[in-house]
Design a protein around this motif. Sequence first.
Motif, PDB file in Angstrom:
ATOM      1  N   VAL A  56     -30.533  -3.823 -42.706  1.00 13.96           N
ATOM      2  CA  VAL A  56     -31.753  -3.756 -43.499  1.00 13.96           C
ATOM      3  C   VAL A  56     -31.359  -3.483 -44.947  1.00 13.96           C
ATOM      4  O   VAL A  56     -30.628  -2.536 -45.233  1.00 13.96           O
ATOM      5  N   THR A  86     -32.506  -3.092 -49.152  1.00 15.27           N
ATOM      6  CA  THR A  86     -33.621  -2.756 -50.033  1.00 15.27           C
ATOM      7  C   THR A  86     -33.768  -3.851 -51.092  1.00 15.27           C
ATOM      8  O   THR A  86     -32.838  -4.627 -51.343  1.00 15.27           O
ATOM      9  N   LYS A  95     -39.219  -1.438 -51.296  1.00 18.56           N
ATOM     10  CA  LYS A  95     -39.372  -1.746 -49.883  1.00 18.56           C
ATOM     11  C   LYS A  95     -38.061  -2.277 -49.288  1.00 18.56           C
ATOM     12  O   LYS A  95     -37.140  -2.653 -50.012  1.00 18.56           O
ATOM     13  N   SER A  96     -38.045  -2.341 -47.974  1.00 18.49           N
ATOM     14  CA  SER A  96     -36.889  -2.866 -47.258  1.00 18.49           C
ATOM     15  C   SER A  96     -37.123  -4.316 -46.883  1.00 18.49           C
ATOM     16  O   SER A  96     -38.259  -4.778 -46.769  1.00 18.49           O
ATOM     17  N   ASP A 111     -35.990  -7.089 -43.990  1.00 18.10           N
ATOM     18  CA  ASP A 111     -35.347  -7.314 -42.704  1.00 18.10           C
ATOM     19  C   ASP A 111     -35.837  -8.631 -42.124  1.00 18.10           C
ATOM     20  O   ASP A 111     -36.415  -9.458 -42.837  1.00 18.10           O
TER      21      ASP A 111
END
Length: 716
Positions: A455, A457, A503-504, A506
Amino acid sequence: MLGAACTLRTASLCRQSGLALLSSRHHHIFRATASKASGSHPASTVSSRRTAVQVAAMASSAPAAAPPAAPAVDPKLARMREAMTAADGGKGVAAFIVPSEDTHMSEYPPDCDARRAYISGFDGSAGTVVVCENEALLWTDGRYFLQAETQLGPGWRLQRHGTNNCPEVHDWLSETLAAGQRVGIDPAVHTIEAAEKLRQRLAAAGIQLVTLDTNLVDAVWGAERPPPPEGPLRVHSLEWAGRSVSDKLADLRQQMAEAGAGALLVTMLDEVAWLFNLRGGDVSYNPVFLSYGVVTPDSATLYVDSRKVTPEVAAHLSEAGVAVKEYGQLLGDVRCMAVEGTRMWMDPSKVSFAIKQAALAAAAGTATATAGTRKRARGKNGSAGVGGGSDADEPAAQAPKPPSVILEKSSPVTFAKSVKNPAELAGLREAHLRDGVALTQFFCWLEKTIAGGRVLTEVEIDEELTARRAAQQGFVEPSFPTIAGAGPNGAIIHYRAQPGTCKSVDASTLLLLDSGGQYDCGTTDITRTMHFGQPTEHQKACFTAVLQGHIQLDSAVWPEGTPGCAIDVLARTPLWALGLNYRHGTGHGVGAALNVHEGPQSISSRFWNTQPLLENMVCSNEPGYYEDGAFGIRVENLFIIKEAGTAFRFGGQSFYTCDRITMCPLQKKMMAKELMSQKEIDWVDGYHRQVWEALAPRLESQAEELEWLRNATAPL
């Protein structure tokens, strides 16, 4: 990148319509998300049915309610209002206007001149602040509604420019202030055009515009204000500039002679850099430097901090016959030229009102002194005394008028800079090939990394992409702050990820990535939208509509003389068919190893920008769609305007089309192929074939990246 298309910009709307806002990277263009609706709380139906007796009983038995807390006041606003009261020798002003621009009307000012950002806390590239005794307001356009809502502190009110019921700045002041009140400005940061329009509008309401000697924000800023930048200048190679300084000056002198001008003032930073084939680092992301230029029939002068002039730069300027003076000497020289009666060419949409004021005051002083000398001379030789008259008897109609020392006309540098020469075009193409290699390496890494379960950022994505570009030959810096917007952040048009709040990304993320690079040879700007798992059918439908608009504009053919506003609709039609739209412009001009936003051309719904799209101008093509709180989509390539090669030439006209230069695949999984025509599918396959052929030779030694590119550009 969404800009001032910029109008740019474009000239900006704040410069063209009395400090309203950008019309421009960017600029400029109105780029926007739908603004959040603010709700209200209706009164309770239970309490509305209470009788007067019940209310009285409750009042007598219940403890007294605490008074509502007073709203917090921004301490900077309090100090600002103190400065307003003391302004103009204690006469004071009822309102003070703070635009985004600096003394050069820059879209992005150096840190020491970012006054609007300092006083309001809002650091977007477009906005105008008005501070009054009891109100503080920020006008900004749709690109920044969400950002402004977050950044504005207590005591501030957001004015959503471009929406229904939002007045222009000058209209709001005219309708809010009382006759006889005074509005203050720093004339050094307002254009001639904007200040005079504002003065006329306020005067019609009985309100006086006051030009102050100092900027009131500086008084509030005090010792915290950053110092002026001191980075050295560098010569922009003739290989990429294409024309020598001497040749450029010769062209300008010919135009000056035709216009009857004795001097040309060059005040925009990118125009000074272009004219003298120099670059600098005074403004982040823009390779420019604080400076002015003055050209006369037999001289040329660069006004700049002499500490920035290296021996190489000094030799370069000397060879072209360009003198160097200190940055602060311009106004004094303008006054001298006015006294001498030199007619100075000033672009009213770019030159500051302070410069015009200085010239007119000097010219008027000369005229007054000359008139007094003539009167005294007549008294000595008896010509005035024959009839027994005196100075007081001279009719007012015969009072001398100041000589015409100002020619207000669009800068010839603007047009010359916007139409690229062959070397500049070659440099832009080379920059996009280098950029394409960096982007291929980056997207290969990004997809592999996320597929492996990591994941990331938004900040990590920004840093990795910048590192890939930095490894390329001739990289200088990004051409603007990277916009890496994951999910709902993609709907914030000029979003900037920050550590701790970002936010991340993924396998479930839809990512909008708008970025660009400054290279020694050219400037890039690209947006791609991608999903790292399985996009929803709605996301694919929206992406496809955006892509279809992009294709329609890219495939367009138009006759010479056509402005960008006439073809803007092509990029919107597929979205309109779904009841969707975007509030920003579709395209802005781009500099050659210069600002990523430049005018005078733009592609937008701003019908007042009638600048034709000309052969060898460079523009962006970037339609989009944004859902607040959900996602953002944008597809952006840059293109060169070229001859279309049509079978006919109606009326002897040339016809133009787009020659795209951005080399990077579009993510095929985002496309709803069933919604696309065969012509659109063929366009995608043709573009991807072009990308493969351009980049594959540069990736031959990188097997993994080459295989990624092969798959990414395989036919639909």
